[in-house]
Motif scaffolding. Structure first.
Motif, mmCIF file in Angstrom:
data_model
loop_
_atom_site.group_PDB
_atom_site.id
_atom_site.type_symbol
_atom_site.label_atom_id
_atom_site.label_comp_id
_atom_site.label_asym_id
_atom_site.label_seq_id
_atom_site.Cartn_x
_atom_site.Cartn_y
_atom_site.Cartn_z
ATOM 1 N N MET A 103 1.120 -1.212 0.170
ATOM 2 C CA MET A 103 0.143 -0.058 -0.113
ATOM 3 C C MET A 103 1.117 1.428 -0.378
ATOM 4 O O MET A 103 1.628 0.966 0.606
ATOM 5 C CB MET A 103 -1.060 -0.199 1.385
ATOM 6 N N VAL A 104 -0.082 2.810 -0.705
ATOM 7 C CA VAL A 104 1.053 3.639 0.099
ATOM 8 C C VAL A 104 0.378 4.628 0.193
ATOM 9 O O VAL A 104 -0.982 4.821 0.310
ATOM 10 C CB VAL A 104 1.653 4.215 -1.951
ATOM 11 N N LEU A 105 1.119 5.442 1.097
ATOM 12 C CA LEU A 105 0.220 6.423 2.049
ATOM 13 C C LEU A 105 -0.507 8.113 1.423
ATOM 14 O O LEU A 105 0.184 8.092 -0.001
ATOM 15 C CB LEU A 105 1.534 7.321 2.801
ATOM 16 N N ARG A 106 -1.280 8.088 0.987
ATOM 17 C CA ARG A 106 -2.134 8.944 0.225
ATOM 18 C C ARG A 106 -1.612 10.193 0.238
ATOM 19 O O ARG A 106 -1.425 10.581 1.681
ATOM 20 C CB ARG A 106 -3.635 8.390 0.633
ATOM 21 N N ALA A 107 -1.827 11.110 -0.708
ATOM 22 C CA ALA A 107 -1.180 12.402 -0.588
ATOM 23 C C ALA A 107 -1.841 13.364 -0.371
ATOM 24 O O ALA A 107 -1.621 13.967 0.969
ATOM 25 C CB ALA A 107 -0.975 12.570 -2.244
ATOM 26 N N ASP A 108 -3.381 13.032 -0.409
ATOM 27 C CA ASP A 108 -4.954 14.053 0.592
ATOM 28 C C ASP A 108 -4.255 14.030 2.107
ATOM 29 O O ASP A 108 -4.094 14.916 2.549
ATOM 30 C CB ASP A 108 -5.851 14.073 -0.019
ATOM 31 N N VAL A 109 -3.887 13.124 2.105
ATOM 32 C CA VAL A 109 -3.680 12.253 3.721
ATOM 33 C C VAL A 109 -2.610 12.546 4.362
ATOM 34 O O VAL A 109 -2.350 13.786 5.508
ATOM 35 C CB VAL A 109 -4.394 11.028 4.256
ATOM 36 N N LEU A 110 -1.457 12.701 3.892
ATOM 37 C CA LEU A 110 -0.148 13.243 4.446
ATOM 38 C C LEU A 110 -0.609 14.998 4.519
ATOM 39 O O LEU A 110 0.258 15.360 5.233
ATOM 40 C CB LEU A 110 0.649 12.161 3.522
ATOM 41 N N ALA A 111 -0.783 15.006 3.463
ATOM 42 C CA ALA A 111 -0.687 16.267 2.993
ATOM 43 C C ALA A 111 -1.894 18.000 4.065
ATOM 44 O O ALA A 111 -1.014 18.701 5.140
ATOM 45 C CB ALA A 111 -1.213 17.218 1.955
ATOM 46 N N ALA A 112 -2.851 16.735 4.257
ATOM 47 C CA ALA A 112 -3.374 18.088 5.016
ATOM 48 C C ALA A 112 -2.850 17.665 6.887
ATOM 49 O O ALA A 112 -2.505 18.286 7.518
ATOM 50 C CB ALA A 112 -4.545 16.490 5.378
ATOM 51 N N GLY A 154 7.401 7.554 7.388
ATOM 52 C CA GLY A 154 7.030 6.099 6.354
ATOM 53 C C GLY A 154 6.528 5.286 6.681
ATOM 54 O O GLY A 154 7.104 5.045 7.352
ATOM 55 N N ARG A 155 5.641 4.701 6.063
ATOM 56 C CA ARG A 155 5.542 3.064 6.284
ATOM 57 C C ARG A 155 4.709 2.257 4.297
ATOM 58 O O ARG A 155 4.667 3.397 3.633
ATOM 59 C CB ARG A 155 4.057 3.359 7.180
ATOM 60 N N PHE A 156 4.330 1.429 4.745
ATOM 61 C CA PHE A 156 4.437 -0.101 3.647
ATOM 62 C C PHE A 156 5.260 0.545 2.625
ATOM 63 O O PHE A 156 6.323 0.274 2.856
ATOM 64 C CB PHE A 156 2.870 0.442 3.185
ATOM 65 N N GLU A 157 4.380 0.415 1.510
ATOM 66 C CA GLU A 157 5.366 1.326 0.154
ATOM 67 C C GLU A 157 6.377 2.198 -0.500
ATOM 68 O O GLU A 157 6.984 2.565 -0.655
ATOM 69 C CB GLU A 157 5.063 0.097 -1.340
ATOM 70 N N GLY A 158 5.732 3.134 0.583
ATOM 71 C CA GLY A 158 6.121 4.458 0.460
ATOM 72 C C GLY A 158 5.178 5.970 0.795
ATOM 73 O O GLY A 158 3.680 5.524 0.871
ATOM 74 N N VAL A 159 5.449 6.805 -0.088
ATOM 75 C CA VAL A 159 4.303 8.166 -0.146
ATOM 76 C C VAL A 159 4.356 8.654 -1.564
ATOM 77 O O VAL A 159 5.478 8.133 -1.845
ATOM 78 C CB VAL A 159 5.185 9.354 0.834
ATOM 79 N N ASP A 160 2.696 8.457 -1.767
ATOM 80 C CA ASP A 160 2.463 9.429 -2.745
ATOM 81 C C ASP A 160 3.992 10.729 -3.527
ATOM 82 O O ASP A 160 4.122 11.656 -2.513
ATOM 83 C CB ASP A 160 1.047 9.887 -3.028
ATOM 84 N N GLN A 161 4.501 10.382 -4.364
ATOM 85 C CA GLN A 161 4.953 11.055 -5.192
ATOM 86 C C GLN A 161 4.386 13.034 -5.245
ATOM 87 O O GLN A 161 5.178 13.516 -5.121
ATOM 88 C CB GLN A 161 5.279 10.703 -6.401
ATOM 89 N N ARG A 162 3.678 12.357 -5.254
ATOM 90 C CA ARG A 162 2.954 14.110 -5.083
ATOM 91 C C ARG A 162 3.081 15.046 -3.925
ATOM 92 O O ARG A 162 2.987 16.113 -3.970
ATOM 93 C CB ARG A 162 1.314 13.857 -5.785
ATOM 94 N N VAL A 163 3.117 14.413 -2.907
ATOM 95 C CA VAL A 163 3.071 14.908 -2.150
ATOM 96 C C VAL A 163 4.434 15.530 -1.258
ATOM 97 O O VAL A 163 4.774 16.945 -0.758
ATOM 98 C CB VAL A 163 2.510 14.316 -0.890
ATOM 99 N N ILE A 164 4.991 14.547 -1.705
ATOM 100 C CA ILE A 164 6.656 14.530 -1.842
ATOM 101 C C ILE A 164 7.048 16.613 -2.134
ATOM 102 O O ILE A 164 7.917 16.976 -2.077
ATOM 103 C CB ILE A 164 7.439 13.636 -2.023
ATOM 104 N N ALA A 165 6.444 16.109 -3.317
ATOM 105 C CA ALA A 165 6.811 17.581 -4.229
ATOM 106 C C ALA A 165 5.901 18.932 -4.076
ATOM 107 O O ALA A 165 6.511 20.030 -4.009
ATOM 108 C CB ALA A 165 6.145 16.932 -5.818
#
Length: 248
Positions: free
Chosen positions: A66-75, A121-132
């Motif tokens: 699984m991948v950490l969602r960009a919207d949740v992590l951004a929030a 981070g956890r799982f397979e990683g973090v959505d690249q869009r929130v990193i950017a």
């Protein structure tokens, strides 16, 4: 700019109960209790919007995990930054094995700032869009993979905290350690004078401070050449070592 206390580390994690963990003990723990630095562990799940507090989803394009969602992590990042008196433009770090290596020069730089926000981070990683979108800088503590970024974040924080004013009993203690001058640290000895047939090098008990300093320098150079030829080559070429950093 050098910031005065309290140096503050904000950690975004799915397991806030892991903190302070080892950071609550020894020098770091005493300094935390006395207010020389501050630690804030925030639960990423607090920013989830559904009743299940979901934070992840399947990878786009398929694949395991699984991948950490960009919207949740951004929030979660925005909530952590939208706090009164929060320093502007503080470092935002993501602990990741693909990040730049953590180095002592990076630690010194971070310790001289207001303290970072660290995403674990956890799982397979973090959505690249929130990193950017949130300008996260990926940092790594080594070429291996952990189950999450929490242990790596503790390594980074502990390395910084010990450099804060008042944490170590003698500030000079940090001036002759490994990497402080681009070299590994020289060998250390203490009593007893004899241990299983091995003696403390005579020069260290000679009382001749100049000879002791020269011996230590020579030993540090020899160790660095043997064990870390990369450091030795960089030092002798005048190159600057990589400044950065840590999931393992």
């Amino acid at each position: 700019m050098t910031y005065l206390s309290p140096w503050r580390a904000t950690v975004l994690t799915l397991f806030p109960e892991m903190f302070p963990g080892p950071l609550g003990m020894s020098l770091a723990g005493k300094a935390l209790a006395s207010g020389l630095w501050a630690l804030e562990a925030r639960d990423i799940r607090d920013s989830a919007t559904d009743r299940h507090r979901s934070v992840d989803d399947t990878p786009a394009g398929g694949g395991p995990g699984m991948v950490l969602r960009a919207d949740v992590l951004a929030a979660a990042i925005d909530a952590a930054e939208n706090v009164p008196d929060r320093p502007e433009n503080r470092p935002r770090l993501l602990m990741s094995p693909r990040g730049r290596p953590l180095t002592q020069s990076c630690v010194v730089e971070l310790a001289g700032g207001p303290g970072p926000l660290i995403v674990c981070g956890r799982f397979e990683g973090v959505d690249q869009r929130v990193i950017a979108a949130r300008a996260l800088e990926e940092v790594s503590i080594g070429d291996y993979v952990l189950s999450g970024g929490e242990i790596a974040a503790m390594v980074l924080i502990e390395a910084c905290v010990r450099l804060l004013p008042g944490v170590m009993g003698k500030p000079v203690s940090g001036e002759e350690e490994s990497f402080a001058d681009g070299l590994l640290e020289y060998p250390q000895y203490t009593r007893p004078q004899e241990f299983e047939g091995l003696s403390i090098p005579e020069i260290l008990t000679s009382g001749d401070h100049a000879r002791v300093a020269a011996w230590r320098r020579a030993e540090a150079e020899a160790l660095t050449q043997t064990r870390r030829p990369d450091l030795w080559a960089a030092k002798n070429s005048g190159q600057k070592l990589p400044k950065n950093t840590t999931k393992g």
